[in-house]
Design a protein around this motif. Sequence first.
Motif, PDB file in Angstrom:
ATOM      1  N   SER A 126      56.050  41.588  50.843  1.00 30.15           N
ATOM      2  CA  SER A 126      56.410  42.705  51.732  1.00 30.15           C
ATOM      3  C   SER A 126      55.234  43.105  52.624  1.00 30.15           C
ATOM      4  CB  SER A 126      56.900  43.909  50.924  1.00 30.15           C
ATOM      5  OG  SER A 126      55.868  44.438  50.126  1.00 30.15           O
ATOM      6  N   PHE A 184      54.914  42.858  56.691  1.00 29.24           N
ATOM      7  CA  PHE A 184      54.527  44.014  57.495  1.00 29.24           C
ATOM      8  C   PHE A 184      53.403  43.653  58.466  1.00 29.24           C
ATOM      9  CE2 PHE A 184      51.213  47.358  57.689  1.00 29.24           C
ATOM     10  CZ  PHE A 184      51.858  48.255  58.539  1.00 29.24           C
ATOM     11  N   TYR A 232      57.284  51.700  62.909  1.00 30.99           N
ATOM     12  CA  TYR A 232      57.451  51.348  61.494  1.00 30.99           C
ATOM     13  C   TYR A 232      57.602  52.609  60.644  1.00 30.99           C
ATOM     14  CZ  TYR A 232      56.227  49.690  56.807  1.00 30.99           C
ATOM     15  OH  TYR A 232      56.221  49.424  55.459  1.00 30.99           O
ATOM     16  N   SER A 233      56.737  53.583  60.864  1.00 30.65           N
ATOM     17  CA  SER A 233      56.791  54.839  60.104  1.00 30.65           C
ATOM     18  C   SER A 233      58.103  55.572  60.341  1.00 30.65           C
ATOM     19  CB  SER A 233      55.605  55.719  60.503  1.00 30.65           C
ATOM     20  OG  SER A 233      55.651  56.953  59.833  1.00 30.65           O
ATOM     21  N   LYS A 260      61.071  53.518  58.762  1.00 34.31           N
ATOM     22  CA  LYS A 260      61.051  53.567  57.300  1.00 34.31           C
ATOM     23  C   LYS A 260      61.629  54.879  56.785  1.00 34.31           C
ATOM     24  CE  LYS A 260      58.209  52.177  53.408  1.00 34.31           C
ATOM     25  NZ  LYS A 260      56.861  52.116  52.844  1.00 34.31           N
ATOM     26  N   LYS A 261      61.384  55.974  57.511  1.00 34.60           N
ATOM     27  CA  LYS A 261      61.969  57.265  57.124  1.00 34.60           C
ATOM     28  C   LYS A 261      63.490  57.210  57.222  1.00 34.60           C
ATOM     29  CE  LYS A 261      58.065  60.256  58.339  1.00 34.60           C
ATOM     30  NZ  LYS A 261      57.577  61.312  59.256  1.00 34.60           N
ATOM     31  N   SER A 265      65.113  55.655  54.212  1.00 33.36           N
ATOM     32  CA  SER A 265      64.773  56.285  52.927  1.00 33.36           C
ATOM     33  C   SER A 265      65.969  56.420  51.990  1.00 33.36           C
ATOM     34  CB  SER A 265      64.145  57.662  53.163  1.00 33.36           C
ATOM     35  OG  SER A 265      65.047  58.508  53.859  1.00 33.36           O
ATOM     36  N   LYS A 303      60.949  51.401  48.123  1.00 35.92           N
ATOM     37  CA  LYS A 303      59.991  51.393  49.226  1.00 35.92           C
ATOM     38  C   LYS A 303      59.660  49.968  49.659  1.00 35.92           C
ATOM     39  CE  LYS A 303      57.842  55.861  48.300  1.00 35.92           C
ATOM     40  NZ  LYS A 303      58.473  56.458  49.504  1.00 35.92           N
ATOM     41  N   GLN A 313      62.553  48.888  51.786  1.00 31.76           N
ATOM     42  CA  GLN A 313      62.441  49.629  53.048  1.00 31.76           C
ATOM     43  C   GLN A 313      61.410  48.979  53.958  1.00 31.76           C
ATOM     44  OE1 GLN A 313      61.442  53.723  52.158  1.00 31.76           O
ATOM     45  NE2 GLN A 313      63.069  53.897  50.635  1.00 31.76           N
ATOM     46  N   SER A 314      60.287  48.571  53.361  1.00 35.32           N
ATOM     47  CA  SER A 314      59.196  47.981  54.144  1.00 35.32           C
ATOM     48  C   SER A 314      59.617  46.665  54.790  1.00 35.32           C
ATOM     49  CB  SER A 314      57.972  47.756  53.241  1.00 35.32           C
ATOM     50  OG  SER A 314      56.940  47.115  53.942  1.00 35.32           O
ATOM     51  N   ALA A 340      62.194  47.440  57.562  1.00 33.50           N
ATOM     52  CA  ALA A 340      61.561  48.085  58.712  1.00 33.50           C
ATOM     53  C   ALA A 340      60.735  47.080  59.511  1.00 33.50           C
ATOM     54  CB  ALA A 340      60.685  49.241  58.238  1.00 33.50           C
ATOM     55  N   SER A 341      60.047  46.179  58.820  1.00 30.77           N
ATOM     56  CA  SER A 341      59.241  45.162  59.499  1.00 30.77           C
ATOM     57  C   SER A 341      60.120  44.261  60.358  1.00 30.77           C
ATOM     58  CB  SER A 341      58.471  44.324  58.470  1.00 30.77           C
ATOM     59  OG  SER A 341      57.578  45.124  57.728  1.00 30.77           O
TER      60      SER A 341
END
Length: 436
Positions: free
Chosen positions: A49, A53, A129-130, A133-134, A137, A142, A145-146, A149-150
């Motif tokens: 992961s 990222f 990304y931040s 990722k929210k 949620s 996590k 999610q990572s 999101a990536s």
Amino acid sequence: MENNEFDYRQTNILNCLKEIHIEGFEKYDLSKLLFNVTGEAIRANFFVSMKRFVKAILNSSFEVVDAKEYEKEKPLVVSYDYKRRDHTTYWEKFKNIIRDYNELKIAACGFEWRHINSPKEIIIGLISYSRIKKKLSIINSKRIQSVLASNIIELMRIEKRIASIQIDNRSAFIFFDGGRLENLVVQNLRNRGVIVAAMQHGQPVFHGMNCDRINQTMILNFSSDYIMVTGEFSKKQFMLGGIPEEKIFVGGSLRTVHPVRENVRSNFAVFLDCPTYPNASRDNQELLRYAEKIGDLLGTRYDIKCHPQDNPDSYQDSRVKNGLFAPQGVSISEVLEGKAFALLHASGVYLDIISEGIKAFCYVNNTEFPLVEEGLDSFETVEELNEKIKKWNYYKPIQKKEYMDKIVEYYLYPENVEQRYMNFVKLIASKEVEKN
């Protein structure tokens, strides 16, 4: 992780993605874009992961090469190099049928300095990304999610590039629409009002809505307006997967179909399953054991071909004395040269075998893969296989021809293929067809 648990987790993640909307990406269905990525995310450990990222932030994974001019009257062809000779050859045959087209080429980019993102792009990527990722949620991991999101960051970057290209074509054709990149292109084109048709490759077989998704991607993640299939068997599989009949065009296979071949020897070929199939390792070992036994009974040798995603090194511990593994890169037709018949299990190679005019025998066990419907083409035990080989050998040449012609017609529909596709290309580019 057990297959049932994996499928259950993937189903939940895909359901979550249906409800998530990313700012600037609202017109895209994330559950379709990330259909296969969800499987990768579930399997990914912390190291994988983090690697995903870092690559997404620093590096551009794809390069879009647009044509100099797009013409409304011409079909658009979307091409991507899958690094597979069989895929490339098949797609080139289809392009040669269309002849006059615009082409959008997309190439994969390795981790090279020339593809490193600018400092500005890196900062934008970190902020995105931040934020993404929210939004993710609601997915209870996590790590998952990572990974998701990536992938979304990369897709948004590619989408921005594609969106900058002026495309006025009425219709478009793509080899595959199930993967993240291809699906992004298809959704983008459809959002513009372009009618999109995808091509069947291999032999998809439906065996459930919420299981073994990666091997049913063509059916379960169908996202185009039309799917171009090889025969009535394929049409049935897509309809079982919920695809309306009017969205399925039976064009036939672009493979060269050979007449049934006779071989006085009993040499045969064995084709192993793709390693992504559930229980592939177990099933491949079973098939090799059966091949050894039938080789002993017939007093003959055989050749073994791994799936392109597999490697002969994976079978070093197998007790194979009658068989010889074909080197990677050797074609299916080369492996079948001079063979009397071929063995397979859960593989679309069945189409390649019958198109070469070779008799196929499909091993059937508890793996759900209802590919073969003709009784003489399947077996469960070595004894049954031996009896069916004898029965086939007793057939007169005319009987073998009639049998193979029937099978080929059902799966490959080979007559007047080019004309059918030419007519279809003209049809969906005409004003008579309205996009649903």
